[in-house]
Scaffold this motif. Sequence first.
Motif, PDB file in Angstrom:
ATOM      1  N   LYS A  63     -16.382  37.751  25.951  1.00  0.00           N
ATOM      2  CA  LYS A  63     -17.416  38.469  26.714  1.00  0.00           C
ATOM      3  C   LYS A  63     -17.113  39.957  26.897  1.00  0.00           C
ATOM      4  O   LYS A  63     -17.676  40.614  27.769  1.00  0.00           O
ATOM      5  CB  LYS A  63     -17.626  37.809  28.077  1.00  0.00           C
ATOM      6  CG  LYS A  63     -16.403  37.820  28.961  1.00  0.00           C
ATOM      7  CD  LYS A  63     -16.746  37.218  30.313  1.00  0.00           C
ATOM      8  CE  LYS A  63     -15.553  37.324  31.237  1.00  0.00           C
ATOM      9  NZ  LYS A  63     -15.785  36.823  32.564  1.00  0.00           N
ATOM     10  N   HIS A  68     -18.782  42.228  21.808  1.00  0.00           N
ATOM     11  CA  HIS A  68     -20.081  42.845  21.528  1.00  0.00           C
ATOM     12  C   HIS A  68     -20.053  43.497  20.148  1.00  0.00           C
ATOM     13  O   HIS A  68     -21.005  43.380  19.371  1.00  0.00           O
ATOM     14  CB  HIS A  68     -20.455  43.860  22.615  1.00  0.00           C
ATOM     15  CG  HIS A  68     -21.839  44.407  22.424  1.00  0.00           C
ATOM     16  ND1 HIS A  68     -22.321  45.487  23.112  1.00  0.00           N
ATOM     17  CD2 HIS A  68     -22.857  44.027  21.604  1.00  0.00           C
ATOM     18  CE1 HIS A  68     -23.559  45.737  22.729  1.00  0.00           C
ATOM     19  NE2 HIS A  68     -23.910  44.873  21.814  1.00  0.00           N
ATOM     20  N   GLY A 101     -20.503  35.816  26.592  1.00  0.00           N
ATOM     21  CA  GLY A 101     -21.199  37.075  26.298  1.00  0.00           C
ATOM     22  C   GLY A 101     -21.423  37.953  27.514  1.00  0.00           C
ATOM     23  O   GLY A 101     -20.973  37.672  28.626  1.00  0.00           O
ATOM     24  N   ALA A 128     -24.256  41.598  28.784  1.00  0.00           N
ATOM     25  CA  ALA A 128     -25.645  42.072  28.608  1.00  0.00           C
ATOM     26  C   ALA A 128     -25.869  42.607  27.193  1.00  0.00           C
ATOM     27  O   ALA A 128     -26.963  42.467  26.629  1.00  0.00           O
ATOM     28  CB  ALA A 128     -25.959  43.161  29.644  1.00  0.00           C
ATOM     29  N   THR A 151     -24.299  41.629  24.328  1.00  0.00           N
ATOM     30  CA  THR A 151     -24.379  40.547  23.333  1.00  0.00           C
ATOM     31  C   THR A 151     -25.697  39.799  23.484  1.00  0.00           C
ATOM     32  O   THR A 151     -26.199  39.221  22.519  1.00  0.00           O
ATOM     33  CB  THR A 151     -23.184  39.571  23.455  1.00  0.00           C
ATOM     34  OG1 THR A 151     -23.198  38.999  24.763  1.00  0.00           O
ATOM     35  CG2 THR A 151     -21.855  40.265  23.220  1.00  0.00           C
ATOM     36  N   ALA A 152     -26.266  39.831  24.700  1.00  0.00           N
ATOM     37  CA  ALA A 152     -27.576  39.184  24.906  1.00  0.00           C
ATOM     38  C   ALA A 152     -28.668  39.970  24.183  1.00  0.00           C
ATOM     39  O   ALA A 152     -29.672  39.396  23.760  1.00  0.00           O
ATOM     40  CB  ALA A 152     -27.904  39.099  26.395  1.00  0.00           C
ATOM     41  N   VAL A 156     -27.528  36.044  21.000  1.00  0.00           N
ATOM     42  CA  VAL A 156     -28.024  35.097  22.011  1.00  0.00           C
ATOM     43  C   VAL A 156     -26.822  34.582  22.802  1.00  0.00           C
ATOM     44  O   VAL A 156     -25.870  34.068  22.205  1.00  0.00           O
ATOM     45  CB  VAL A 156     -28.747  33.901  21.331  1.00  0.00           C
ATOM     46  CG1 VAL A 156     -29.206  32.883  22.369  1.00  0.00           C
ATOM     47  CG2 VAL A 156     -29.910  34.376  20.483  1.00  0.00           C
ATOM     48  N   ASN A 157     -26.847  34.759  24.119  1.00  0.00           N
ATOM     49  CA  ASN A 157     -25.723  34.279  24.935  1.00  0.00           C
ATOM     50  C   ASN A 157     -25.852  32.800  25.253  1.00  0.00           C
ATOM     51  O   ASN A 157     -26.959  32.302  25.454  1.00  0.00           O
ATOM     52  CB  ASN A 157     -25.669  35.050  26.262  1.00  0.00           C
ATOM     53  CG  ASN A 157     -25.089  36.443  26.094  1.00  0.00           C
ATOM     54  OD1 ASN A 157     -24.675  36.831  25.001  1.00  0.00           O
ATOM     55  ND2 ASN A 157     -25.071  37.196  27.178  1.00  0.00           N
ATOM     56  N   ARG A 191     -23.768  42.622  32.967  1.00  0.00           N
ATOM     57  CA  ARG A 191     -24.575  41.400  33.128  1.00  0.00           C
ATOM     58  C   ARG A 191     -26.035  41.807  33.115  1.00  0.00           C
ATOM     59  O   ARG A 191     -26.395  42.854  33.664  1.00  0.00           O
ATOM     60  CB  ARG A 191     -24.204  40.770  34.481  1.00  0.00           C
ATOM     61  CG  ARG A 191     -24.636  39.349  34.665  1.00  0.00           C
ATOM     62  CD  ARG A 191     -24.149  38.787  35.986  1.00  0.00           C
ATOM     63  NE  ARG A 191     -24.823  39.410  37.115  1.00  0.00           N
ATOM     64  CZ  ARG A 191     -24.212  39.954  38.160  1.00  0.00           C
ATOM     65  NH1 ARG A 191     -22.903  39.977  38.220  1.00  0.00           N
ATOM     66  NH2 ARG A 191     -24.912  40.484  39.142  1.00  0.00           N
TER      67      ARG A 191
END
Length: 434
Positions: A8, A13, A33, A35, A37-38, A42-43, A372
Amino acid sequence: MKVLVIGKGGREHALVWKLAQSPRVEQVFCAPGNAGTALDGVNVPIDVNDFDYLIRFAKKENIGLTVVGPEDPLANGIVDAFQAQGLRIFGPTKAAAQIEASKVYSKKLMRHADVPTAEFRVFDHPEPARKYIESREYPVVVKADGLAAGKGVIVCSTTEEAIAAVNTIMVREEFGRAAGRQIVVEKRLEGQELSVLALVAGRTIITLAPAQDHKRAFDGDTGPNTGGMGAYSPAPLGSPELLAEIEKDALVPTVHAMKRARTPFRGILYAGVIATNQGSRILEYNCRLGDPETQPVLMRLKSDLCELLEAAVDDRLGEITEEGLQWDPRPAVCVVMASGGYPGAYARGKMIQGLAEAAQIPDVKVFHAGTRLEPGGMVVTDGGRVLGVTALGGTLAEARERAYEAVEKIGFPGAFWRKDIGEKGLMKRPEGHS
Ligand code: GLY
């Protein structure tokens, strides 16, 4: 193919971002993950050490390759657990991850393989360690044997500090009983540090572009040690001659010794190198990519990362030619923006502004670490190291300028960062060093 990245931080990332660019990759998941990587993948909310759940997820989603970022799950055997289920995963086994997870193992291996490293002794009781320290005429470094969230290596200037470090690790067991059961006391070396990361499988070793980290919290290498406040690549200190020397004198004997001991290493072998005026020495080995070194290194990698990792997993790394590993010749600089108080206590949940403005600067990528994504799309702080603002430039000076221009666009309450990332790379190389 679907890919799963474990972790994470900023390194993860960068992995998600780079793997998502591969023509071989259809979708990148990241567990758990952040924010960033989201946004680039997809986290999935699964802890890095929950192997049963991760394996169930990998099977359900038909994940073709899992890539592990941090050392903790590697040391706990995530690779062995995935492989036992017939799942493809990139990283060393639990036995091979000892090269980072046990400082005693690592130093003994270096001694056995004749790898240049600081002279050392291993202790399993505090009293003989104290006596040894008192008899030394030079400053020492005291290392907890086991993983200690990056805090187990205590660099000491005086005998009193070293004895206090022994007490912290062995008597008060501040990093846990297991991590402090044994310690390494080694001679403190002076010089510039360099991170040399190599992709390893079987006897094949492919050295990646060298990078330099900035471990202290504040400018001029002052303040407490951190996970790393910024990095740049290529680092001029990592000349082709030095890299060839590290490969010949350290990486090759280490990889061969591990193979002979039936704990072959497959994954990223990260050599923490120090260039002293008596030559270069290996300070430590890590069994994974560096954070934040990965951010500038992957920013410069032009080749398909997925193909390289698959070649390692499938024992085809020897087939990768020089053309298989292409670098952007432009330097990259990563400046870490951290939460006020880090590496000590810090607040979370602070709103981060200016990310979109920073992203508009050409050749800039803002890698997220402790962030996040809130419902509604707001990004808030969620860790000590929050962002790794990374930029490419025609020269190192330009890359620095661009990275700092992007940093200035971003804000969150309490944010701090070092202003001197990459400055050493602008200076003339130290005399007497190849
Ligand atoms: N940047 C130091 C590390 O990854 O261990």
